[in-house]
Design an enzyme around this catalytic site. Sequence first.
Site, PDB file in Angstrom:
ATOM      1  N   PRO A 195       0.830  -1.208   0.000  1.00  0.00           N
ATOM      2  CA  PRO A 195       0.000   0.000   0.000  1.00  0.00           C
ATOM      3  C   PRO A 195       0.862   1.256   0.000  1.00  0.00           C
ATOM      4  O   PRO A 195       1.916   1.289   0.631  1.00  0.00           O
ATOM      5  CB  PRO A 195      -0.777  -0.096   1.315  1.00  0.00           C
ATOM      6  CG  PRO A 195      -0.660  -1.491   1.762  1.00  0.00           C
ATOM      7  CD  PRO A 195       0.575  -2.056   1.153  1.00  0.00           C
ATOM      8  N   LYS A 199       0.500   2.909  -6.763  1.00  0.00           N
ATOM      9  CA  LYS A 199      -0.166   2.151  -7.829  1.00  0.00           C
ATOM     10  C   LYS A 199      -1.267   2.968  -8.476  1.00  0.00           C
ATOM     11  O   LYS A 199      -1.343   3.078  -9.702  1.00  0.00           O
ATOM     12  CB  LYS A 199      -0.734   0.845  -7.254  1.00  0.00           C
ATOM     13  CG  LYS A 199       0.326  -0.062  -6.688  1.00  0.00           C
ATOM     14  CD  LYS A 199      -0.252  -1.364  -6.166  1.00  0.00           C
ATOM     15  CE  LYS A 199      -1.121  -1.162  -4.946  1.00  0.00           C
ATOM     16  NZ  LYS A 199      -0.385  -0.654  -3.776  1.00  0.00           N
ATOM     17  N   HIS A 415      22.838 -10.687   6.482  1.00  0.00           N
ATOM     18  CA  HIS A 415      22.179 -11.884   5.955  1.00  0.00           C
ATOM     19  C   HIS A 415      22.204 -11.870   4.423  1.00  0.00           C
ATOM     20  O   HIS A 415      22.642 -12.827   3.786  1.00  0.00           O
ATOM     21  CB  HIS A 415      20.737 -11.916   6.489  1.00  0.00           C
ATOM     22  CG  HIS A 415      19.899 -13.022   5.965  1.00  0.00           C
ATOM     23  ND1 HIS A 415      19.561 -14.113   6.717  1.00  0.00           N
ATOM     24  CD2 HIS A 415      19.322 -13.214   4.755  1.00  0.00           C
ATOM     25  CE1 HIS A 415      18.817 -14.930   5.999  1.00  0.00           C
ATOM     26  NE2 HIS A 415      18.655 -14.395   4.793  1.00  0.00           N
ATOM     27  N   GLU A 416      21.772 -10.751   3.859  1.00  0.00           N
ATOM     28  CA  GLU A 416      21.713 -10.689   2.391  1.00  0.00           C
ATOM     29  C   GLU A 416      23.117 -10.753   1.791  1.00  0.00           C
ATOM     30  O   GLU A 416      23.327 -11.365   0.751  1.00  0.00           O
ATOM     31  CB  GLU A 416      20.999  -9.415   1.930  1.00  0.00           C
ATOM     32  CG  GLU A 416      19.519  -9.342   2.310  1.00  0.00           C
ATOM     33  CD  GLU A 416      18.720 -10.555   1.863  1.00  0.00           C
ATOM     34  OE1 GLU A 416      19.080 -11.175   0.839  1.00  0.00           O
ATOM     35  OE2 GLU A 416      17.747 -10.901   2.552  1.00  0.00           O
ATOM     36  N   HIS A 419      24.232 -14.268   1.423  1.00  0.00           N
ATOM     37  CA  HIS A 419      23.730 -14.872   0.173  1.00  0.00           C
ATOM     38  C   HIS A 419      24.585 -14.418  -1.008  1.00  0.00           C
ATOM     39  O   HIS A 419      25.030 -15.226  -1.824  1.00  0.00           O
ATOM     40  CB  HIS A 419      22.290 -14.412  -0.107  1.00  0.00           C
ATOM     41  CG  HIS A 419      21.256 -15.009   0.800  1.00  0.00           C
ATOM     42  ND1 HIS A 419      21.160 -16.359   1.040  1.00  0.00           N
ATOM     43  CD2 HIS A 419      20.231 -14.442   1.477  1.00  0.00           C
ATOM     44  CE1 HIS A 419      20.130 -16.588   1.849  1.00  0.00           C
ATOM     45  NE2 HIS A 419      19.545 -15.426   2.129  1.00  0.00           N
TER      46      HIS A 419
HETATM   47  P1  ADP Z   1      -1.366   2.895  -3.671  1.00  0.00           P
HETATM   48  O1  ADP Z   1      -2.457   2.991  -4.660  1.00  0.00           O
HETATM   49  O2  ADP Z   1      -0.198   2.089  -4.158  1.00  0.00           O
HETATM   50  O3  ADP Z   1      -1.790   2.457  -2.325  1.00  0.00           O
HETATM   51  P2  ADP Z   1      -1.323   5.712  -4.060  1.00  0.00           P
HETATM   52  O4  ADP Z   1      -1.058   5.763  -5.516  1.00  0.00           O
HETATM   53  O5  ADP Z   1      -2.714   5.885  -3.644  1.00  0.00           O
HETATM   54  O6  ADP Z   1      -0.753   4.360  -3.466  1.00  0.00           O
HETATM   55  O7  ADP Z   1      -0.367   6.750  -3.344  1.00  0.00           O
HETATM   56  C1  ADP Z   1      -0.874   7.679  -2.443  1.00  0.00           C
HETATM   57  C2  ADP Z   1      -0.132   8.988  -2.572  1.00  0.00           C
HETATM   58  O8  ADP Z   1       1.217   8.857  -2.179  1.00  0.00           O
HETATM   59  C3  ADP Z   1      -0.085   9.491  -3.992  1.00  0.00           C
HETATM   60  O9  ADP Z   1      -1.183  10.246  -4.302  1.00  0.00           O
HETATM   61  C4  ADP Z   1       1.203  10.313  -4.004  1.00  0.00           C
HETATM   62  O10 ADP Z   1       0.965  11.601  -3.519  1.00  0.00           O
HETATM   63  C5  ADP Z   1       2.077   9.591  -3.031  1.00  0.00           C
HETATM   64  N1  ADP Z   1       2.968   8.648  -3.712  1.00  0.00           N
HETATM   65  C6  ADP Z   1       2.949   7.308  -3.569  1.00  0.00           C
HETATM   66  N2  ADP Z   1       3.916   6.738  -4.309  1.00  0.00           N
HETATM   67  C7  ADP Z   1       4.532   7.727  -4.972  1.00  0.00           C
HETATM   68  C8  ADP Z   1       5.605   7.765  -5.920  1.00  0.00           C
HETATM   69  N3  ADP Z   1       6.231   6.645  -6.323  1.00  0.00           N
HETATM   70  N4  ADP Z   1       5.987   8.963  -6.402  1.00  0.00           N
HETATM   71  C9  ADP Z   1       5.385  10.090  -5.996  1.00  0.00           C
HETATM   72  N5  ADP Z   1       4.362  10.121  -5.119  1.00  0.00           N
HETATM   73  C10 ADP Z   1       3.929   8.960  -4.593  1.00  0.00           C
HETATM   74 ZN    ZN Z   2      17.752 -15.106   3.131  1.00  0.00          ZN
END
Ligand code: ADP
Ligand code: ZN
Length: 602
Positions: A195, A199, A415-416, A419
């Site tokens: 999360p 995404k 650990h890593e 490996h």
């Molecule tokens: P997910 O859907 O993966 O849970 P979100 O896309 O809803 O995450 O991300 C929530 C907020 O966090 C986005 O609106 C942005 O402001 C910030 N954020 C998250 N990841 C990034 C990223 N890689 N680059 C810039 N901002 C990000």
């Molecule tokens: Zn390991």
Amino acid sequence: MKGKAPFSIWYLLIAFMVMIILQNYIATPPIVKLSYSDFKTQLSEGKIEKVVIDSKMIKGFYYSDEEEPVRFSTVRVEDPSLVEQLEEKNVNYSGQYESPLLRGVLGWVVPLVIIFLIWGVVFKRMNPGAGVMTFGRSKARLYAQDKERTTFEDVAGVEEATEELKEIVEYLRTPDKFRKLGGKIPKGALLVGPPGTGKTLLAKAVAGEAGVPFFNISGSEFVEMFVGVGAARVRDLFQQAQQKAPCIVFIDELDALGKARGMNPVGGHDEREQTLNQLLVEMDGFDTGTNVIIMAATNRPEILDPALLRPGRFDRQVLVDRPDLNGRDAILSIHARHVKLSPEVDLKTVAARTSGLVGADLANIVNESALLAARKGKNEVGMQDFEEAIDRILAGLEKKNRVMNRHEKEIVAHHECGHALMAEMLPTTDPVHKVSIVPRGLAALGYTLQLPTEDRYLMTQQELIDKLSVLLGGRAAEEIIFEEVSTGAQNDLQRATDIARRMVTDYGMSSLGPMSFEKEKNPIFPNNPFMRNGGYSEHTAQEIDKEVKRIIDETYELVSAKLAENKSALVKLASELMDKETIGGDQLREILKECGIEKPIT
Ligand code: ADP
Ligand code: ZN
Ligand code: MG
């Protein structure tokens, strides 16, 4: 639906009142019911004013003691002298032919309309945002293109995912370029990652870059109380999408809808399964010519129904992982764009202090520090504010067990490196592509990625032993450096044991000789240890266990000796990894070269 009126109990009350009034004035008999003899008495006393006679009833008004005439009705009795008497008393009388149609309308349609109205009000209440008629409509929101377009500029730290999605943008922009050569445009891409890694943001960026309509809906919005509604919504969504093609349909939180079917122990969730089935049907029914790309996001890919991941559906999976040091720096810069920073602020330092945090956390930190500075009445955000914001957010996350403390980080780094070092010191192993202590997925705290240089269809005994050595390297390194072991090696040990056991039972690579001891799986209870009907005796089973143990013990000895010999390299590599968090393969080999370690050539 525009301007949804808030539900209130008044609607129901008003509906009831209307019904009662209608009943009084239209559908119900007059107030006073007279017997026919009473009616005749009234008539003979001259109190009747006016009557209307139909085939069954006599209705009219009579004067009682009050001023106002009273409505009455009486059942008509065969009485040939009635008309004579009415004439005699000079009563205004008329006959009436009652139309059955009118009666039907009054008796049936009016109550139906009322019930329908109440139904509508109640459903609007249960399902805000959708009226009676839009019940099966999808609630997908169409993103406007012009205002605040999200682009790849707004996303950082997830370069690999971005690269893959750029391809999809290109498909949408110039589909013909790909189709000309007979290629099929992919139908679906699934964004997988923890999360807050961006995404949803990435999906919006794809739409923004491609400049096509973007239908955004969350998986949970399909799941409704009523069977069939979710499926109808899916159908509607895809219909809309097809009309707007080329476009993107984005289903956020796919797991809410795409949980594997038949997993519910209580007997299944019919509605959700129906909805999922409908989604599968729609994805299949899609012609690749329609140019609709379906994207979805989930942080729990393991619970998704396997059918969703088959070719032709979400056949592309894009990993959106936690950002490393440089990634975090870039994300912080993006979010600090509109924040007034004092010149002393070094985002690199902030990035270094926030290992393991995701984009959403970092956005949160920037915002929090701006708020802190504002509260103090400053006119720019200083390093002090950032420090405080980090402390706050880390404290919150530590409570939720989402960040590692320094000692844990140290253990994971060694650990890593254990490996990685084994992989680089043994002749037959795949070279290391990347070592990282950025937590990946939900369980792994760090990872060492090896990439094969060629396809292998056979493995020699030595290759298996070397593979085993790499797996055991992590735990051995922990033991050498910290003189104790952690739970972090659990998955390694599982895989190592599996390899060793198969060397004994499947591949004939042990003192038990070239024999296969594969258990026949019980077809009904394949994993039930009490119902083993394998082709060997209890004694042999013991022998197998002994051999497995011997292979692992011997290998572990060798690995420990080798790592102890190169302890200085291990320590150096680990401290480098603590700083950088991620080390690429070439960089790794350079460091090892400085320590005099080079991969032996076979
Ligand atoms: P997910 O859907 O993966 O849970 P979100 O896309 O809803 O995450 O991300 C929530 C907020 O966090 C986005 O609106 C942005 O402001 C910030 N954020 C998250 N990841 C990034 C990223 N890689 N680059 C810039 N901002 C990000
Ligand atoms: Zn390991
Ligand atoms: Mg999201």
